[in-house]
Motif scaffolding. Structure first.
Motif, PDB file in Angstrom:
ATOM      1  N   ILE A   1       0.859  -1.183   0.000  1.00  0.00           N
ATOM      2  CA  ILE A   1       0.000   0.000   0.000  1.00  0.00           C
ATOM      3  C   ILE A   1       0.893   1.229   0.000  1.00  0.00           C
ATOM      4  O   ILE A   1       1.699   1.433   0.926  1.00  0.00           O
ATOM      5  N   ASP A   2       0.787   2.047  -1.047  1.00  0.00           N
ATOM      6  CA  ASP A   2       1.545   3.291  -1.102  1.00  0.00           C
ATOM      7  C   ASP A   2       1.035   4.268  -0.053  1.00  0.00           C
ATOM      8  O   ASP A   2      -0.180   4.395   0.163  1.00  0.00           O
ATOM      9  N   ILE A   3       1.945   4.958   0.607  1.00  0.00           N
ATOM     10  CA  ILE A   3       1.594   5.973   1.599  1.00  0.00           C
ATOM     11  C   ILE A   3       1.766   7.334   0.942  1.00  0.00           C
ATOM     12  O   ILE A   3       2.865   7.657   0.464  1.00  0.00           O
ATOM     13  N   PRO A   4       0.715   8.145   0.880  1.00  0.00           N
ATOM     14  CA  PRO A   4       0.864   9.483   0.274  1.00  0.00           C
ATOM     15  C   PRO A   4       1.836  10.343   1.079  1.00  0.00           C
ATOM     16  O   PRO A   4       1.841  10.311   2.311  1.00  0.00           O
ATOM     17  N   TRP A   5       2.672  11.099   0.381  1.00  0.00           N
ATOM     18  CA  TRP A   5       3.622  11.988   1.064  1.00  0.00           C
ATOM     19  C   TRP A   5       2.897  12.938   2.018  1.00  0.00           C
ATOM     20  O   TRP A   5       3.406  13.247   3.099  1.00  0.00           O
ATOM     21  N   LYS A   6       1.716  13.381   1.632  1.00  0.00           N
ATOM     22  CA  LYS A   6       1.000  14.369   2.446  1.00  0.00           C
ATOM     23  C   LYS A   6       0.447  13.783   3.742  1.00  0.00           C
ATOM     24  O   LYS A   6      -0.001  14.533   4.618  1.00  0.00           O
ATOM     25  N   SER A   7       0.496  12.460   3.894  1.00  0.00           N
ATOM     26  CA  SER A   7      -0.040  11.860   5.122  1.00  0.00           C
ATOM     27  C   SER A   7       0.923  11.979   6.292  1.00  0.00           C
ATOM     28  O   SER A   7       0.542  11.777   7.433  1.00  0.00           O
ATOM     29  N   GLY A   8       2.195  12.296   6.011  1.00  0.00           N
ATOM     30  CA  GLY A   8       3.173  12.421   7.083  1.00  0.00           C
ATOM     31  C   GLY A   8       3.333  13.841   7.569  1.00  0.00           C
ATOM     32  O   GLY A   8       2.897  14.798   6.914  1.00  0.00           O
ATOM     33  N   ALA A   9       3.967  13.987   8.733  1.00  0.00           N
ATOM     34  CA  ALA A   9       4.292  15.306   9.292  1.00  0.00           C
ATOM     35  C   ALA A   9       5.796  15.340   9.560  1.00  0.00           C
ATOM     36  O   ALA A   9       6.375  14.361  10.042  1.00  0.00           O
TER      37      ALA A   9
END
Length: 198
Positions: free
Chosen positions: A7-15
């Motif tokens: 499952i790809d994790i969107p860059w915008k989901s991180g802080a």
């Protein structure tokens, strides 16, 4: 939920733990990050200082899946580095990946429990290649593996981690000794965890 399917994790989901000079998503979905000169993560051991201004893009990691980060960088200055950070708090974290140290490209890990513990192994043949680092929670530990391209996985580190600890994980980079380190993160995903250590 199928834990085998990536499952790809969107860059915008991180802080970010500390903002880089820039972080821009490219047309092909990669994240190009330029590190701040002097950024690093380290606590006490051997050097007597604490640095806590690495550029780590983190989200909660429950450990049911492995976390994988792939990246390409032009390492050529002392301590240029990129990989995965696993963080519980400022005194308990693991950073693992590729680092340029003492004139050679190294694969390694820093495991920090109040004080930092560093291990490395030379990988000069990885220069210029896409590297993938994978971390899997196994009971009371984290198993870290890495590879360049499609070569077989190598065990980098087996490190203790409290099985009850709530942690965050994701891509990170630092440039302790120079301006202008650019790291191209090509993927960040959850994947099937290692079934066991061996």
């Amino acid at each position: 939920m199928d834990i085998e399917a990536p499952i790809d994790i969107p860059w915008k989901s991180g802080a970010w733990t500390a903002l880089p000079v820039s972080a821009e998503e490219t047309d092909d979905g990669h994240l190009l990050v330029t590190a701040v000169e002097g950024s690093d993560a380290w606590r006490h051991t051997g050097y007597g200082f604490v640095h806590d201004d690495e550029h780590a893009l983190l989200e909660a990691w429950d450990g049911t899946r492995a976390v994988e980060v792939s990246f390409i960088a032009g390492y050529d200055r002392q301590f240029d580095q990129a990989g995965i950070m696993i963080r519980a708090d400022a005194e308990h974290w693991i950073k693992t990946g590729v680092e340029y140290a003492d004139g050679a490209l190294q694969i390694g890990a820093v495991v920090t429990d109040v004080k930092s513990d560093w291990s490395t192994a030379p990988v000069p043949e990885w220069a210029g290649l896409e590297v993938t680092v994978r971390a899997t929670r196994l009971r009371d530990a984290v198993a870290v593996r890495a590879r360049a391209g499609e070569e077989p996985w190598r065990l980098v580190r087996l490190a203790p981690l409290d099985p009850e600890a709530e942690v965050q994980a994701g891509p990170y980079c630092c440039a302790p000794s120079r301006p202008g380190l650019a790291v191209e993160f090509t993927s960040w995903k959850h994947t099937a965890p290692d079934a066991d250590l061996h």
